[in-house]
Write an enzyme that holds these catalytic residues in place. Structure first.
Site, PDB file in Angstrom:
ATOM      1  N   GLU A 167      44.816  38.686  43.162  1.00 29.63           N
ATOM      2  CA  GLU A 167      43.507  38.583  43.804  1.00 29.63           C
ATOM      3  C   GLU A 167      43.567  37.707  45.046  1.00 29.63           C
ATOM      4  OE1 GLU A 167      39.147  36.640  43.093  1.00 29.63           O
ATOM      5  OE2 GLU A 167      40.207  37.327  41.297  1.00 29.63           O
ATOM      6  N   SER A 202      46.857  36.304  32.467  1.00 32.56           N
ATOM      7  CA  SER A 202      45.422  36.404  32.717  1.00 32.56           C
ATOM      8  C   SER A 202      44.878  35.032  33.076  1.00 32.56           C
ATOM      9  CB  SER A 202      44.703  36.950  31.476  1.00 32.56           C
ATOM     10  OG  SER A 202      43.308  36.745  31.573  1.00 32.56           O
ATOM     11  N   HIS A 213      44.831  42.284  33.646  1.00 33.78           N
ATOM     12  CA  HIS A 213      45.891  41.447  33.082  1.00 33.78           C
ATOM     13  C   HIS A 213      45.760  41.352  31.563  1.00 33.78           C
ATOM     14  CE1 HIS A 213      46.701  39.299  37.172  1.00 33.78           C
ATOM     15  NE2 HIS A 213      47.392  40.413  37.035  1.00 33.78           N
ATOM     16  N   THR A 267      38.012  34.539  41.741  1.00 36.35           N
ATOM     17  CA  THR A 267      36.845  34.714  40.869  1.00 36.35           C
ATOM     18  C   THR A 267      37.066  34.238  39.441  1.00 36.35           C
ATOM     19  OG1 THR A 267      37.501  36.973  40.264  1.00 36.35           O
ATOM     20  CG2 THR A 267      36.062  36.715  42.194  1.00 36.35           C
ATOM     21  N   ASN A 284      41.853  33.956  33.783  1.00 38.16           N
ATOM     22  CA  ASN A 284      40.639  33.500  33.105  1.00 38.16           C
ATOM     23  C   ASN A 284      40.895  33.176  31.645  1.00 38.16           C
ATOM     24  OD1 ASN A 284      39.204  35.779  31.263  1.00 38.16           O
ATOM     25  ND2 ASN A 284      40.318  36.776  32.932  1.00 38.16           N
ATOM     26  N   CYS A 288      37.283  45.131  41.454  1.00 44.20           N
ATOM     27  CA  CYS A 288      36.002  44.644  40.950  1.00 44.20           C
ATOM     28  C   CYS A 288      35.056  44.402  42.124  1.00 44.20           C
ATOM     29  CB  CYS A 288      36.208  43.356  40.166  1.00 44.20           C
ATOM     30  SG  CYS A 288      34.657  42.553  39.682  1.00 44.20           S
ATOM     31  N   HIS A 335      42.010  43.636  40.716  1.00 38.99           N
ATOM     32  CA  HIS A 335      42.177  42.375  41.436  1.00 38.99           C
ATOM     33  C   HIS A 335      42.079  42.533  42.949  1.00 38.99           C
ATOM     34  CE1 HIS A 335      44.572  42.335  37.658  1.00 38.99           C
ATOM     35  NE2 HIS A 335      43.781  41.312  37.450  1.00 38.99           N
ATOM     36  N   SER A 338      39.546  40.500  30.105  1.00 37.26           N
ATOM     37  CA  SER A 338      40.266  41.778  30.108  1.00 37.26           C
ATOM     38  C   SER A 338      40.747  42.168  28.713  1.00 37.26           C
ATOM     39  CB  SER A 338      41.450  41.705  31.078  1.00 37.26           C
ATOM     40  OG  SER A 338      42.246  40.561  30.823  1.00 37.26           O
ATOM     41  N   HIS A 376      48.804  34.923  42.701  1.00 40.45           N
ATOM     42  CA  HIS A 376      47.891  35.798  41.965  1.00 40.45           C
ATOM     43  C   HIS A 376      47.488  36.961  42.866  1.00 40.45           C
ATOM     44  CE1 HIS A 376      44.324  37.202  39.789  1.00 40.45           C
ATOM     45  NE2 HIS A 376      44.789  36.538  38.734  1.00 40.45           N
TER      46      HIS A 376
END
EC number: 1.17.7.4
Length: 336
Positions: free
Chosen positions: A151, A247, A66, A189, A249, A121, A99, A292, A149
């Site tokens: 993930e 993103s 992302h 995560t 995170n 990942c 993801h 990222s 999302h």
């Protein structure tokens, strides 16, 4: 598995806050660690090596990571980003993003005779394996994460009959389980550690026998970047987070900075998005970047701040990251 060594933060503290520094004495606090994590580095290199080996075009489901700059750069090199597998020509090469994807996506790709490389990942794969394991044991799995999302969709797809999404503390009251003695929580995560723990605490109030995951689901890099921001934020008039709005995170880093005492915090993709008005009256600017984000984008922000008199750059180091993930099996011989 530890990938980080705690270090002395080493911030030169001002008397009260960054705003109390002498007129003209401007500085930048540069969070370390920041930027690429091992999973993102692996995913981006996977696409680059696939291009070298197979040539353009290659297809990537969703964004490989992302970050706008990364996606645009790879697009210019012949990577085609698609939303679903049915957009990929039959027999073509498709890379799954960092993801992760659900089993249904793997099946869809196989039905179209696509050649696939999985850049998920390994820390996301770990959560997938946990979901499958606890579903086999007939647990109710409470997956803490953000609705929509990629993930979360991939993890939930491993055991759709057992997984319930819990999108923050306010979602807890709607959760129902079949057997309160067989309930476990897992998580996306890339979440805020603090908010996730708040959600877990609320869940445990309702379900006292709630089990924890076998190991942390929030990845080491997400945690490390949040710790570094917490260390510098109380000293900062402004924290600039380099990262894209999709993103998770990166967005969490803005929230963490504000929660830890920064007077203001903004998310930017590029230095050109920094509004000079943000710097009015500011003496201490903190900089970090999402997992990222390539370092060249951070350097652009540092250069811009230098033009505005922020010549003193002080690193704020809370961990050293050494973890490296192997490339997918199909590309390992190509790594240099």
């Amino acid at each position: 598995m530890s990938s980080a060594v705690p270090l002395n933060v080493g911030i030169t503290r001002s008397a009260d806050s960054g705003a109390s520094r002498a007129d003209g004495e401007k500085r930048v606090l540069l969070a370390e660690p920041r930027g690429y994590c091992a999973g993102v580095d692996r995913a981006v290199e996977t696409v680059e090596k696939a291009l070298e080996k197979h040539g353009a075009p290659i297809y990537v489901r969703k964004e490989i990571v992302h970050n706008r700059h990364v996606v645009e750069t790879l697009s210019d090199q012949g990577v085609v980003f698609v939303d679903e597998t049915d957009e990929v020509p039959e027999g073509a090469l498709l890379v799954f993003s960092a993801h992760g994807v659900s089993p249904a996506v793997h099946e869809s790709a196989a039905a179209r005779n696509l050649r696939t490389i999985d850049a998920t990942c390994p820390l996301v794969t770990k959560v997938h394996q946990e979901a499958k394991r606890f579903a086999r044991d007939d647990f109710d799995i409470l997956l803490i994460g953000h609705e929509g999302h990629e993930e979360v969709e991939g993890t939930a797809g491993e055991a759709p009959d057992h997984v319930q999404l819990v999108d923050g503390p306010d979602s807890v009251d709607a959760v129902t389980v079949r057997d309160e003695s067989k309930v476990i929580w897992l998580s996306q995560t890339t979440l805020s550690v603090d908010e996730t723990m708040q959600t877990v605490a609320r869940l445990r109030e309702r379900f006292p026998s709630l089990q924890d995951p076998p190991s942390d689901d929030i990845c080491y890099a997400t945690q490390n970047r949040q710790v570094a921001v917490k260390a510098m934020a109380p000293e900062c008039d402004l924290v600039i987070v380099v990262g894209s709005r999709n993103s998770s995170n990166s967005v969490r880093l803005v929230e963490v900075a504000l929660g830890a005492g920064a007077k203001a915090s903004y998310l930017v993709d590029y230095a050109r998005e920094v509004d000079p008005a943000w710097l009015d009256g500011v003496r201490t600017v903190g900089i970090t970047s999402g997992a990222s984000v390539p370092e060249i984008l951070v350097r652009g922000v540092i250069d811009l701040l230098d033009e505005h008199g922020f010549h003193d750059v002080q690193p704020v180091t809370t961990a050293n990251e050494t973890l490296v993930f192997a490339l997918p099996r199909e590309l390992r011989a190509a790594r240099t």
